[in-house]
Design a protein around this motif. Structure first.
Motif, PDB file in Angstrom:
ATOM      1  N   ASP A   1      32.346 -10.010 -10.666  1.00 29.94           N
ATOM      2  CA  ASP A   1      31.968 -10.875  -9.555  1.00 29.94           C
ATOM      3  C   ASP A   1      30.660 -11.570  -9.926  1.00 29.94           C
ATOM      4  O   ASP A   1      29.664 -10.896 -10.210  1.00 29.94           O
ATOM      5  CB  ASP A   1      31.785 -10.046  -8.277  1.00 29.94           C
ATOM      6  N   PRO A   2      30.642 -12.908  -9.930  1.00 32.09           N
ATOM      7  CA  PRO A   2      29.415 -13.607 -10.356  1.00 32.09           C
ATOM      8  C   PRO A   2      28.206 -13.357  -9.464  1.00 32.09           C
ATOM      9  O   PRO A   2      27.089 -13.678  -9.849  1.00 32.09           O
ATOM     10  CB  PRO A   2      29.830 -15.091 -10.347  1.00 32.09           C
ATOM     11  N   THR A   3      28.424 -12.757  -8.276  1.00 34.19           N
ATOM     12  CA  THR A   3      27.284 -12.443  -7.407  1.00 34.19           C
ATOM     13  C   THR A   3      26.688 -11.069  -7.726  1.00 34.19           C
ATOM     14  O   THR A   3      25.679 -10.694  -7.131  1.00 34.19           O
ATOM     15  CB  THR A   3      27.692 -12.457  -5.923  1.00 34.19           C
ATOM     16  N   TRP A   4      27.289 -10.311  -8.649  1.00 32.46           N
ATOM     17  CA  TRP A   4      26.850  -8.942  -8.861  1.00 32.46           C
ATOM     18  C   TRP A   4      25.395  -8.862  -9.298  1.00 32.46           C
ATOM     19  O   TRP A   4      24.671  -7.935  -8.894  1.00 32.46           O
ATOM     20  CB  TRP A   4      27.746  -8.238  -9.880  1.00 32.46           C
ATOM     21  N   VAL A   5      24.932  -9.784 -10.104  1.00 32.61           N
ATOM     22  CA  VAL A   5      23.533  -9.740 -10.537  1.00 32.61           C
ATOM     23  C   VAL A   5      22.608  -9.767  -9.326  1.00 32.61           C
ATOM     24  O   VAL A   5      21.634  -9.000  -9.245  1.00 32.61           O
ATOM     25  CB  VAL A   5      23.222 -10.911 -11.485  1.00 32.61           C
TER      26      VAL A   5
ATOM     27  N   GLY B   1      22.447  -4.605   6.015  1.00 32.91           N
ATOM     28  CA  GLY B   1      21.617  -5.715   5.557  1.00 32.91           C
ATOM     29  C   GLY B   1      21.985  -6.152   4.153  1.00 32.91           C
ATOM     30  O   GLY B   1      22.043  -7.351   3.850  1.00 32.91           O
ATOM     31  N   MET B   2      22.278  -5.192   3.293  1.00 29.46           N
ATOM     32  CA  MET B   2      22.694  -5.517   1.930  1.00 29.46           C
ATOM     33  C   MET B   2      24.056  -6.196   1.914  1.00 29.46           C
ATOM     34  O   MET B   2      24.292  -7.129   1.137  1.00 29.46           O
ATOM     35  CB  MET B   2      22.723  -4.245   1.074  1.00 29.46           C
ATOM     36  N   ALA B   3      24.950  -5.742   2.772  1.00 29.67           N
ATOM     37  CA  ALA B   3      26.268  -6.368   2.859  1.00 29.67           C
ATOM     38  C   ALA B   3      26.150  -7.820   3.293  1.00 29.67           C
ATOM     39  O   ALA B   3      26.866  -8.699   2.789  1.00 29.67           O
ATOM     40  CB  ALA B   3      27.157  -5.586   3.827  1.00 29.67           C
ATOM     41  N   ALA B   4      25.236  -8.096   4.229  1.00 32.78           N
ATOM     42  CA  ALA B   4      25.029  -9.468   4.692  1.00 32.78           C
ATOM     43  C   ALA B   4      24.492 -10.341   3.556  1.00 32.78           C
ATOM     44  O   ALA B   4      24.905 -11.499   3.396  1.00 32.78           O
ATOM     45  CB  ALA B   4      24.069  -9.479   5.886  1.00 32.78           C
TER      46      ALA B   4
ATOM     47  N   ALA C   1      27.317 -11.164   1.200  1.00 30.43           N
ATOM     48  CA  ALA C   1      28.173 -12.207   1.742  1.00 30.43           C
ATOM     49  C   ALA C   1      27.532 -13.570   1.583  1.00 30.43           C
ATOM     50  O   ALA C   1      28.200 -14.560   1.238  1.00 30.43           O
ATOM     51  CB  ALA C   1      28.475 -11.917   3.205  1.00 30.43           C
ATOM     52  N   GLU C   2      26.230 -13.641   1.793  1.00 33.24           N
ATOM     53  CA  GLU C   2      25.518 -14.920   1.650  1.00 33.24           C
ATOM     54  C   GLU C   2      25.502 -15.371   0.209  1.00 33.24           C
ATOM     55  O   GLU C   2      25.691 -16.560  -0.091  1.00 33.24           O
ATOM     56  CB  GLU C   2      24.067 -14.743   2.159  1.00 33.24           C
ATOM     57  N   ALA C   3      25.331 -14.421  -0.716  1.00 32.94           N
ATOM     58  CA  ALA C   3      25.343 -14.778  -2.139  1.00 32.94           C
ATOM     59  C   ALA C   3      26.711 -15.324  -2.528  1.00 32.94           C
ATOM     60  O   ALA C   3      26.818 -16.265  -3.315  1.00 32.94           O
ATOM     61  CB  ALA C   3      24.997 -13.553  -2.981  1.00 32.94           C
ATOM     62  N   GLY C   4      27.759 -14.753  -1.941  1.00 29.99           N
ATOM     63  CA  GLY C   4      29.117 -15.237  -2.224  1.00 29.99           C
ATOM     64  C   GLY C   4      29.317 -16.656  -1.748  1.00 29.99           C
ATOM     65  O   GLY C   4      29.959 -17.469  -2.427  1.00 29.99           O
ATOM     66  N   LYS C   5      28.782 -16.999  -0.596  1.00 33.79           N
ATOM     67  CA  LYS C   5      28.901 -18.361  -0.075  1.00 33.79           C
ATOM     68  C   LYS C   5      28.182 -19.360  -0.975  1.00 33.79           C
ATOM     69  O   LYS C   5      28.687 -20.462  -1.226  1.00 33.79           O
ATOM     70  CB  LYS C   5      28.305 -18.433   1.344  1.00 33.79           C
ATOM     71  N   LYS C   6      27.024 -18.972  -1.498  1.00 32.38           N
ATOM     72  CA  LYS C   6      26.279 -19.872  -2.367  1.00 32.38           C
ATOM     73  C   LYS C   6      27.006 -20.130  -3.680  1.00 32.38           C
ATOM     74  O   LYS C   6      26.957 -21.229  -4.236  1.00 32.38           O
ATOM     75  CB  LYS C   6      24.886 -19.282  -2.661  1.00 32.38           C
ATOM     76  N   LYS C   7      27.720 -19.093  -4.192  1.00 27.29           N
ATOM     77  CA  LYS C   7      28.465 -19.259  -5.435  1.00 27.29           C
ATOM     78  C   LYS C   7      29.674 -20.177  -5.259  1.00 27.29           C
ATOM     79  O   LYS C   7      30.165 -20.779  -6.197  1.00 27.29           O
ATOM     80  CB  LYS C   7      28.920 -17.894  -5.955  1.00 27.29           C
ATOM     81  N   HIS C   8      30.144 -20.238  -4.034  1.00 32.84           N
ATOM     82  CA  HIS C   8      31.312 -21.094  -3.775  1.00 32.84           C
ATOM     83  C   HIS C   8      30.901 -22.421  -3.134  1.00 32.84           C
ATOM     84  O   HIS C   8      31.724 -23.231  -2.814  1.00 32.84           O
ATOM     85  CB  HIS C   8      32.287 -20.345  -2.857  1.00 32.84           C
TER      86      HIS C   8
END
Length: 436
Positions: free
Chosen positions: A393-397, A423-426, A429-436
């Motif tokens: 997952d490109p957000t893993w870093v 809080g970490m889950a949120a 999710a935000e990092a995932g939105k930025k990658k897409h």
């Protein structure tokens, strides 16, 4: 092993400077003619005597002897710098042909990498150990070629456990805790005997994501669900951190240093001083302890009391990744070099130098070079059924950095595991939105 997984490489920054290597004479690392390949690789050694330079010197010399028209230049970078520096090279339009480092998926998501089937022979591509191949794949396409790997087992100091009455005072005595209650009881016996760190819980920023995942897996949780989506705030994970807070940290069974301030390197150093009863570790620690005269037992992590003692959750596996960039259009030459370096002879040699595990089926069966001893074999068995971080997952870093910097607070007095995990889950999710 390292930032993260392999102990020595975390200190590779002592080298400070880049180390240029070449299979056919030195040349400027920035130059790359039609017959020249550039590999940027992490430095696995922690001093000049065990630098990776000797390995790459030999490989590139042998490769160029077999392929006179292809030169190979290797740059060694400290683990602390390599991800950032390779990213900088790629952004500047000066990508190396290959890189060996800790993450690959961000480059794969950008379409920058060749896939394995564009580079390797069918035999070589099918030779990777299955858990590693899965972690190196985005969808069903392999982009991150696992190079060396490690798994985690629970270590215990045999003398300390014997002195505390947990096991008999017998050199052949072994111990396998069935569940967390057994582990807690052993930790209490160690504490009562005056052991400084009955169980070392390194949830400091160096590698908290590894220790956390070990515990979460042993309660049926983990970072991702069966579909591969993040599940950071699952009920199982919340329970795991609450149990650690209430049953291990609060009673003082994890030692004097707050978990959020205890880094893995410090925990390992304390173990090698004889101050730790139990902790999670990887193969090189076993070898280091043996060299210091410490008798060590290594066992699988016990399961939560919520699970059946017959259940065997996966251990944590970690790998480093070789990747090949498209930018310089050297697909054929790269493929020849990778087929060469992934030969059993070289891969097992590199793994043996640093007490790591080779990433392929055949190299793990034919222990050339340093070889695999009985302890290494135990880790290899664990690796075959291991679960790796969601590195594909490109957000893993970003997500792993969030975990490393915040998870320790969840198990300390006043910590709120549910709020911290949510809080970490949120943030994930935000990092995932930025990658897409």
């Amino acid at each position: 092993m390292r930032r993260r997984m392999f102990g020595a490489a975390a200190t590779a920054a002592v080298f400070g400077l880049l180390i240029p290597l070449s299979g056919c004479g030195s040349s400027d690392a920035g130059s790359g003619g039609s017959g020249t390949l550039r590999l940027v690789a992490a430095e696995y050694g922690d001093n000049a005597g065990n630098s990776s330079k000797a390995f790459w010197d030999q490989v590139t010399k042998d490769f160029t002897a077999a392929n006179p028209d292809i030169k190979v230049e290797v740059q060694l970078l400290p683990w602390a710098d390599i991800d950032r520096e390779v990213s900088r090279m790629v952004k500047a339009g000066k990508a190396p042909d290959m890189a060996l480092m800790g993450s690959y998926s961000d480059f794969a998501a950008q379409g920058k990498l060749y896939s394995a089937d564009e580079l390797l022979s069918i035999t070589a591509e099918s030779n990777f150990l299955q858990p590693l191949a899965e972690a190196g794949s985005v969808g069903s396409t392999l982009y991150g070629l696992p190079f060396v790997a490690s798994s985690r087992l629970l270590f215990y100091n045999q003398k300390l456990l014997a002195d505390a009455g947990v096991i008999p005072k017998d050199a052949t005595a072994t111990w396998q805790p069935k569940n967390w209650s057994d582990l807690k009881a052993a930790a209490k016996a160690l504490k009562d005997k005056g052991v400084k760190y009955p169980y070392a819980l390194p949830l400091g920023p160096e590698e908290a994501h590894a220790e956390t995942l070990i515990w979460e897996l042993s309660n049926g949780g983990g970072y991702a669900d069966s579909s591969g989506n993040y599940a950071l705030a699952s009920d199982q994970n919340i329970y795991t951190l609450r149990w650690l807070r209430d049953q291990m940290v609060a009673p003082g069974l994890t030692g004097p240093t707050p978990p959020s301030q205890l880094n893995r390197a410090d925990a390992f150093a304390a173990f090698l001083r004889g101050e730790v009863g139990m902790l999670n570790g990887y193969p090189s620690l076993s070898h280091e302890a043996r060299a210091k005269g410490i008798t060590v037992g290594t066992v699988t992590m016990p399961v939560s009391d919520n699970l059946s003692s017959g259940e065997t959750p996966p251990t944590v596996g970690v790998a480093d990744w070789m990747m090949a960039f498209k930018q310089n259009d050297h697909r054929v030459e790269i493929g020849k070099f990778l087929d060469f370096v992934y030969a059993d002879k070289y891969l097992s040699d590199f793994a043996g130098r640093y007490h790591l595990l080779p990433s392929t089926v055949t190299a793990s069966r034919t222990p050339a070079g340093g070889g695999l001893d009985r302890t290494d074999e135990q880790f290899l068995t664990a690796l075959r059924g291991a679960q790796l971080y969601p590195v594909n997952d490109p957000t893993w870093v970003t997500v792993s950095d969030t975990i490393k910097r915040g998870i320790g607070r969840a198990v300390e007095p006043g910590g709120d595991p549910k709020a911290i995990l949510e809080g970490m889950a949120a943030k994930a999710a935000e990092a995932g939105k930025k990658k897409h």
